[in-house]
Write a protein that holds these residues in place. Structure first.
Motif, short mmCIF file in Angstrom:
data_model
loop_
_atom_site.label_atom_id
_atom_site.label_comp_id
_atom_site.label_asym_id
_atom_site.label_seq_id
_atom_site.Cartn_x
_atom_site.Cartn_y
_atom_site.Cartn_z
N ILE A 28 0.84 -1.20 0.00
CA ILE A 28 0.00 0.00 0.00
C ILE A 28 0.87 1.25 0.00
O ILE A 28 0.66 2.18 -0.79
CB ILE A 28 -0.94 -0.01 1.23
N LEU A 29 1.86 1.28 0.90
CA LEU A 29 2.77 2.44 0.97
C LEU A 29 3.57 2.58 -0.32
O LEU A 29 3.79 3.69 -0.82
CB LEU A 29 3.72 2.28 2.17
N PHE A 30 4.00 1.44 -0.86
CA PHE A 30 4.74 1.43 -2.12
C PHE A 30 3.89 2.04 -3.24
O PHE A 30 4.38 2.86 -4.03
CB PHE A 30 5.11 -0.03 -2.46
N SER A 31 2.62 1.66 -3.30
CA SER A 31 1.70 2.16 -4.33
C SER A 31 1.55 3.68 -4.22
O SER A 31 1.55 4.39 -5.24
CB SER A 31 0.33 1.50 -4.20
N ILE A 32 1.41 4.17 -3.00
CA ILE A 32 1.24 5.61 -2.78
C ILE A 32 2.47 6.38 -3.22
O ILE A 32 2.38 7.42 -3.89
CB ILE A 32 0.93 5.89 -1.29
N VAL A 105 6.55 -4.56 -11.57
CA VAL A 105 5.89 -4.97 -10.33
C VAL A 105 5.53 -6.46 -10.39
O VAL A 105 5.58 -7.16 -9.37
CB VAL A 105 4.63 -4.11 -10.07
N PHE A 106 5.18 -6.95 -11.58
CA PHE A 106 4.90 -8.38 -11.72
C PHE A 106 6.14 -9.20 -11.38
O PHE A 106 6.06 -10.19 -10.65
CB PHE A 106 4.44 -8.69 -13.14
N LEU A 251 -3.47 -6.74 -5.26
CA LEU A 251 -3.57 -5.69 -4.25
C LEU A 251 -2.90 -4.41 -4.75
O LEU A 251 -3.45 -3.31 -4.59
CB LEU A 251 -2.92 -6.14 -2.94
N TYR A 252 -1.74 -4.55 -5.36
CA TYR A 252 -1.04 -3.37 -5.91
C TYR A 252 -1.90 -2.69 -6.96
O TYR A 252 -2.07 -1.46 -6.96
CB TYR A 252 0.31 -3.77 -6.50
N TRP A 253 -2.45 -3.47 -7.89
CA TRP A 253 -3.26 -2.89 -8.96
C TRP A 253 -4.55 -2.27 -8.42
O TRP A 253 -5.01 -1.24 -8.93
CB TRP A 253 -3.59 -3.94 -10.01
N LEU A 254 -5.14 -2.89 -7.39
CA LEU A 254 -6.34 -2.33 -6.78
C LEU A 254 -6.04 -0.95 -6.19
O LEU A 254 -6.77 0.02 -6.43
CB LEU A 254 -6.86 -3.27 -5.69
N LEU A 255 -4.96 -0.87 -5.43
CA LEU A 255 -4.56 0.40 -4.82
C LEU A 255 -4.23 1.43 -5.89
O LEU A 255 -4.59 2.61 -5.79
CB LEU A 255 -3.35 0.20 -3.91
#
Length: 280
Positions: A28-32, A105-106, A251-255
Motif C-alpha cells: 500500500i505504501l509502495f503504491s502511494i 511490479v509483476f 492488491l497493488y493494482w487495486l490500490l
C-alpha cells in the motif's frame, strides 16, 4: 530492462516492509509513493488530453477538407501539431511507463526473495529442492512464493504475507476453493470499470466542448487511438495476470486504480480552475 526496474523497486518495497513488517501494508505504501512520483507525468498527460481535445474542431475540418488527398491531409495535420507545439504520439510516453510499471511490479511480486529480499539464487534453489524432496506440491511459475509459504519458520526467507486475514501468497486460480482469494481481484475489476468510466466521461466532456463540423467524417487521431487502446488493453491484461498471480499483485493494482481515480478527479478540477483563471 524490466529486471533492472524490478530490482530498484525491490529496494523501496523491502525498505517499507522492514518498517511495517507486513507485506500488504508495504505494498500500500509502495503504491502511494509510486503514484506521488508519477504525478508530474500524470499532470502532463491530463493537460495534453485537454489540449488535444481543443484541437479536434480544427483537426476534423482538415480531415473533412482533405479526405480525398491523403498526402495533403498528412501535411496539414503535422502543420497543426507543429503550431500547437504537440506531437501526434505525445500519449505514448505514458503508455510506455505504464507497461514498464506493470511488468516490473509483476517481476517483483513473482520473485520477492530475489528482488525484494535480495537473497542469493543458490539459497533459493536449495530451498526449492528441499520442498520437492519433501514431496510437497510446488508452482513452477512462483517457486519463491512456495518457499515463503513452506519455509515460514526460516527467518532468512520469512515474509509476513497475512493481510487482514488474506494470505497474499495465494493465487486465485490455484486456490479457487478459498472464496477469500477472489475478494481483491473482484474489487480490482470493479475499480477498473469505474476508472474506465471516469476516463471516458472526461474525454467525452473535453471533446464535447468542440462544435461538430457539418458533414464531417468521424476519425480519431493517433493520440486518441493510442489512449483508447491503452484504456482497454491495460485492464484486460491486468485482470488476466491478477487471477494467475499471487494476491500481492492484485492488491497493488487495486490500490493503483483507487489512487488513479482520485488523482484524475483532483487534477481535472485543478487544471480546469487554472484554465478559468487564465481566461479571466
Amino acid at each position: 530492462m524490466i529486471s533492472f526496474f524490478a530490482r530498484i523497486f525491490g529496494y523501496l518495497l523491502n525498505f517499507l516492509y522492514n518498517i511495517v513488517n507486513n507485506y500488504g501494508v508495504a505494498i500500500i505504501l509502495f503504491s502511494i509513493i509510486i503514484k506521488i512520483l508519477m504525478i508530474p507525468l500524470s499532470i502532463k498527460q491530463q493537460k495534453t488530453m485537454k489540449k488535444n481535445a481543443k484541437m479536434q474542431t480544427e483537426m476534423k475540418q482538415i480531415q473533412f477538407k482533405y479526405k480525398n488527398d491523403p498526402e495533403k491531409l498528412n501535411q496539414e495535420t503535422m502543420a497543426l501539431y507543429k503550431r500547437e507545439n504537440m506531437s501526434p504520439f505525445s500519449g505514448c510516453l505514458s503508455a510506455i511507463v505504464q507497461i514498464i510499471l506493470l511488468f516490473s511490479v509483476f517481476y517483483l511480486v513473482r520473485q520477492p526473495l530475489t528482488y525484494m529480499k535480495k537473497i542469493d539464487p543458490n539459497i533459493i534453489s536449495n530451498y526449492t529442492t528441499q520442498i520437492k524432496e519433501e514431496g510437497k506440491t510446488t508452482n513452477n511459475a512462483y517457486p519463491e512464493i512456495d518457499i515463503i509459504r513452506e519455509k515460514a519458520d526460516q527467518e532468512e526467507v520469512k515474509v509476513n504475507m497475512d493481510f487482514f486475514g488474506l494470505d497474499l501468497s495465494k493465487i486465485p486460480t490455484s486456490d479457487a476453493k478459498d472464496l477469500k482469494v477472489w475478494i481483491i481481484p473482484i474489487l480490482y475489476v470493479l475499480s477498473s470499470i469505474i476508472s474506465m468510466k471516469i476516463t471516458n466521461k472526461m474525454q467525452a466532456t473535453m471533446n464535447g466542448e468542440n462544435k461538430k463540423v457539418e458533414g464531417e467524417e468521424k476519425e480519431e487521431n493517433p493520440m486518441e487511438q493510442a489512449n483508447k487502446s491503452m484504456s482497454l488493453m491495460m485492464p484486460i491484461m491486468s485482470v488476466s495476470i491478477a487471477i494467475v498471480a499471487p494476491l500481492g499483485m492484485a492488491l497493488y493494482w487495486l490500490l493503483n486504480n483507487i489512487l488513479m481515480i482520485g488523482e484524475r478527479l483532483i487534477l481535472n478540477k485543478v487544471i480546469k480552475d487554472e484554465e478559468e483563471t487564465e481566461n479571466v
